[in-house]
Design an enzyme around this catalytic site. Structure first.
Site, PDB file in Angstrom:
ATOM      1  N   HIS A 128     -28.844  36.798 -23.950  1.00  0.00           N
ATOM      2  CA  HIS A 128     -29.379  38.156 -23.975  1.00  0.00           C
ATOM      3  C   HIS A 128     -30.408  38.213 -25.100  1.00  0.00           C
ATOM      4  O   HIS A 128     -30.271  37.510 -26.101  1.00  0.00           O
ATOM      5  CB  HIS A 128     -28.217  39.118 -24.254  1.00  0.00           C
ATOM      6  CG  HIS A 128     -28.544  40.567 -24.086  1.00  0.00           C
ATOM      7  ND1 HIS A 128     -29.237  41.281 -25.036  1.00  0.00           N
ATOM      8  CD2 HIS A 128     -28.264  41.446 -23.096  1.00  0.00           C
ATOM      9  CE1 HIS A 128     -29.355  42.533 -24.630  1.00  0.00           C
ATOM     10  NE2 HIS A 128     -28.780  42.661 -23.453  1.00  0.00           N
ATOM     11  N   ASP A 204     -21.856  35.641 -29.555  1.00  0.00           N
ATOM     12  CA  ASP A 204     -22.110  36.978 -29.020  1.00  0.00           C
ATOM     13  C   ASP A 204     -21.059  37.236 -27.945  1.00  0.00           C
ATOM     14  O   ASP A 204     -21.126  36.675 -26.857  1.00  0.00           O
ATOM     15  CB  ASP A 204     -23.532  37.015 -28.453  1.00  0.00           C
ATOM     16  CG  ASP A 204     -23.818  38.291 -27.667  1.00  0.00           C
ATOM     17  OD1 ASP A 204     -22.930  39.168 -27.591  1.00  0.00           O
ATOM     18  OD2 ASP A 204     -24.932  38.409 -27.127  1.00  0.00           O
ATOM     19  N   GLN A 207     -19.994  40.488 -23.766  1.00  0.00           N
ATOM     20  CA  GLN A 207     -19.515  40.469 -22.380  1.00  0.00           C
ATOM     21  C   GLN A 207     -18.146  39.796 -22.255  1.00  0.00           C
ATOM     22  O   GLN A 207     -17.628  39.642 -21.152  1.00  0.00           O
ATOM     23  CB  GLN A 207     -20.524  39.724 -21.486  1.00  0.00           C
ATOM     24  CG  GLN A 207     -21.891  40.355 -21.431  1.00  0.00           C
ATOM     25  CD  GLN A 207     -21.897  41.703 -20.728  1.00  0.00           C
ATOM     26  OE1 GLN A 207     -20.985  42.029 -19.975  1.00  0.00           O
ATOM     27  NE2 GLN A 207     -22.925  42.494 -20.991  1.00  0.00           N
ATOM     28  N   LYS A 230     -18.853  48.722 -24.108  1.00  0.00           N
ATOM     29  CA  LYS A 230     -18.619  47.909 -22.912  1.00  0.00           C
ATOM     30  C   LYS A 230     -17.126  47.662 -22.685  1.00  0.00           C
ATOM     31  O   LYS A 230     -16.732  47.008 -21.727  1.00  0.00           O
ATOM     32  CB  LYS A 230     -19.350  46.569 -23.039  1.00  0.00           C
ATOM     33  CG  LYS A 230     -20.876  46.680 -23.052  1.00  0.00           C
ATOM     34  CD  LYS A 230     -21.503  45.314 -23.042  1.00  0.00           C
ATOM     35  CE  LYS A 230     -22.934  45.304 -23.512  1.00  0.00           C
ATOM     36  NZ  LYS A 230     -23.905  45.910 -22.601  1.00  0.00           N
TER      37      LYS A 230
END
Lengths: 415, 130
Positions: A128, A204, A207, A230
């Protein structure tokens, strides 16, 4: 197959008020964009309302009752985060606005202190922009160079030469789960090799934390970043996990109130962890809201969440397969074991934006575009993709509506 | 929105008119819609009388951006460059008709924005008339 009448799933769906509100066209909302942001259960919404209506006060300095209550709730939320990702110490949890800010904090604080000219920052081709652009800026400032772990045609990282890729690497910055393809990074194959050569490791996890049980100590990473919104929490609250010794050694990122111990006109001594990195009034309400989100995920169980998403992806792949003969192209490894609840696709010559617009008329929310991964899209030769992403509140019926929506798009475009 | 994709829109999307590049354009411009990645380039050829006598567009993107750019090129041929500079989004709306949602308006007007910026840039370089 997911039983439509599954009582646990039905009660989860009922916990999310937005899912029972029809769209302006009177359609049931079929929300397939949780990789962008998740919906919120009533308990999270209630936690925000309760803070603002019952004990809204600033934290840490107030001596009165509601200030103490706000401080307790705020710090209790931090402890929930620490336990949720199995951090060794609550002081290793730094509140940020989101994963992006957490990564930037590391770039500016640890990065400018430690990265020198000639150092290598290793990342991957599927990051990302939030785990790419901060490193481009750091490389520009320091004279370090960027190197990329390649991806193959399925969007899987190519790790055969990982030791060669790691040569001279000061920082490995890599995502745990791809937001575009859902592919899960085999961190267990990379992180120990990076550690063996003394590289610092940032993951990261924006997700990953919402969808998989994450254990930062088992992963043995130095930094781990993720966003609250999220994972059923509010927007505007995120987390940087960092190993304590590392965080202790780093200079502050932002300066101001709350992050100080003693301020004189010419000099300042800084507060202890974690507050050293939390200048100014924190996002109190949303931290408490994220605590409520973690309570919710704990009650459901992350193993259930992962199992449910795997079943949904398997079901979606089965239902979508017949459309492949009519031009549906599903990207990624198409193996529920290798991906999170994300499917990226294109349908014949229908542009992803047109597809998303047509699906929207039936209440179906999918994302279309480059998903903030422009270099990956360029490499794969996809101008844009449509992306359906699932979460614990999605059902087999949602997949059925998506398939019907794609049939309709095929009719509209006369495929 | 699904009633937007009528036959003539799909026809312009799949068989764009005046698609490609001009060998010797008088002026060119390009732009993209960073939200969705639509890209359009416009090449205009302007004759001595200030009339657009040839035009090509190139790019990639959704049916809305590509079809409306294609339809726009048919309008541009024969127009005075000064009038191209003054076009408003009404011309696009007249071309593509009803049914465009506000979120997709930027797609529909991308070609127009590019054509206008080409025209405005070219006119700015013209000598003063006095």
């Amino acid at each position: 197959m997911i039983a439509v009448g599954d009582a646990k799933l039905a009660s989860i769906v009922a916990d999310f008020p937005i899912l029972s509100h029809p769209t302006s066209r009177g359609k049931r909302l079929v929300y397939l964009d949780s990789a962008a942001t998740s919906q919120k259960p009533q308990s999270v919404i209630d936690a925000l309302v309760e803070y603002y209506s019952d004990y809204n006060a600033n934290i840490h300095r107030g001596v009165y009752e509601i200030a103490a209550r706000a401080t307790d709730a705020f710090e209790a939320a931090r402890a929930k985060v620490a336990r949720f990702i199995n951090a060794a110490d609550t002081r290793e949890i730094i509140w940020t606005r989101n994963a992006t800010e957490a990564i930037n904090l590391v770039g500016y604080s640890w990065g400018l202190q430690n990265v020198k000219s000639g150092d290598v920052i290793l990342t991957s081709e599927l990051e990302h922009h939030s785990n790419l652009v901060p490193w481009q800026l750091l490389a520009e400032k320091t004279g370090a160079t960027l190197r990329f772990i390649p991806v193959d045609h399925r969007g899987m990282l190519v790790l055969e030469d990982v030791d060669t890729l790691l040569r001279g690497v000061k920082l490995l910055a890599i995502s745990h789960v791809s937001n575009t393809l859902g592919t899960i990074t085999p961190l267990e194959k990379i992180v120990p090799r990076a550690r063996a050569i003394g590289a610092t490791v940032l993951v990261d996890g924006a997700q990953a934390v919402p969808h998989l049980a994450v254990d930062v100590r088992a992963l043995d990473v130095d930094f781990y970043a993720f966003s609250g919104h999220k994972m059923l929490g509010p927007t505007g609250i995120g987390v940087l996990y960092g190993k304590r010794a590392l965080l202790e050694s780093m200079p502050p990122f932002l300066a101001g109130g709350d992050m100080i111990r003693k301020v004189e006109f010419e000099r300042t001594s800084f507060n202890d962890l974690p507050w050293k990195f939390e200048a100014g009034t924190s996002n109190i309400a949303d931290a408490i809201g994220l605590g409520a989100a973690i309570d919710y995920l704990d009650r459901v169980g992350m193993d259930w969440v992962r199992g449910h998403e795997r079943e949904l992806v398997a079901y979606a792949l089965e239902r979508l397969a017949p459309l492949e003969a009519r031009g549906l192209a599903i990207y990624g490894p198409k193996d529920p074991a290798l991906i999170s609840g994300v499917l990226s696709f294109n349908f014949a010559d229908i542009h992803a934006h047109d597809l998303a617009s047509i699906l929207d008329t039936d209440g179906i929310c999918v994302r279309a575009g480059h998903h903030c991964t422009m270099p990956l899209m360029e490499k794969m030769g996809w101008p844009a993709t449509a992306r359906a992403s699932f979460y614990l509140y999605n059902t087999a019926a949602d997949v059925d509506v998506l398939v019907a929506g794609l049939e309709k798009a095929a009719a509209v475009f006369k495929l | 929105m699904d009633d937007f994709y009528r036959d003539f829109i799909l026809d312009h999307y799949r068989n764009p008119r005046n698609f490609g590049r001009l060998d010797q354009p008088t002026v060119s411009a390009e732009d993209l819609n960073p939200l969705c990645g639509d890209e359009i380039r416009m090449d205009l050829h302007v004759n001595g009388a200030g009339i657009v006598d040839d035009v090509r567009f190139s790019g990639k993107g959704c049916a809305i951006s590509q079809a409306s750019a294609s339809m726009l090129t048919e309008e541009l041929k024969g127009m005075r460059l000064e009038d191209v500079a003054k076009l408003t989004k009404e011309v696009v709306l007249e071309n593509v008709g009803i049914g465009i949602s506000p979120t997709r308006m930027k797609c529909a007007t991308l070609g127009l924005r590019v054509a206008k910026s080409a025209a405005i840039g070219e006119i700015a370089g013209w000598p003063d008339e006095e």
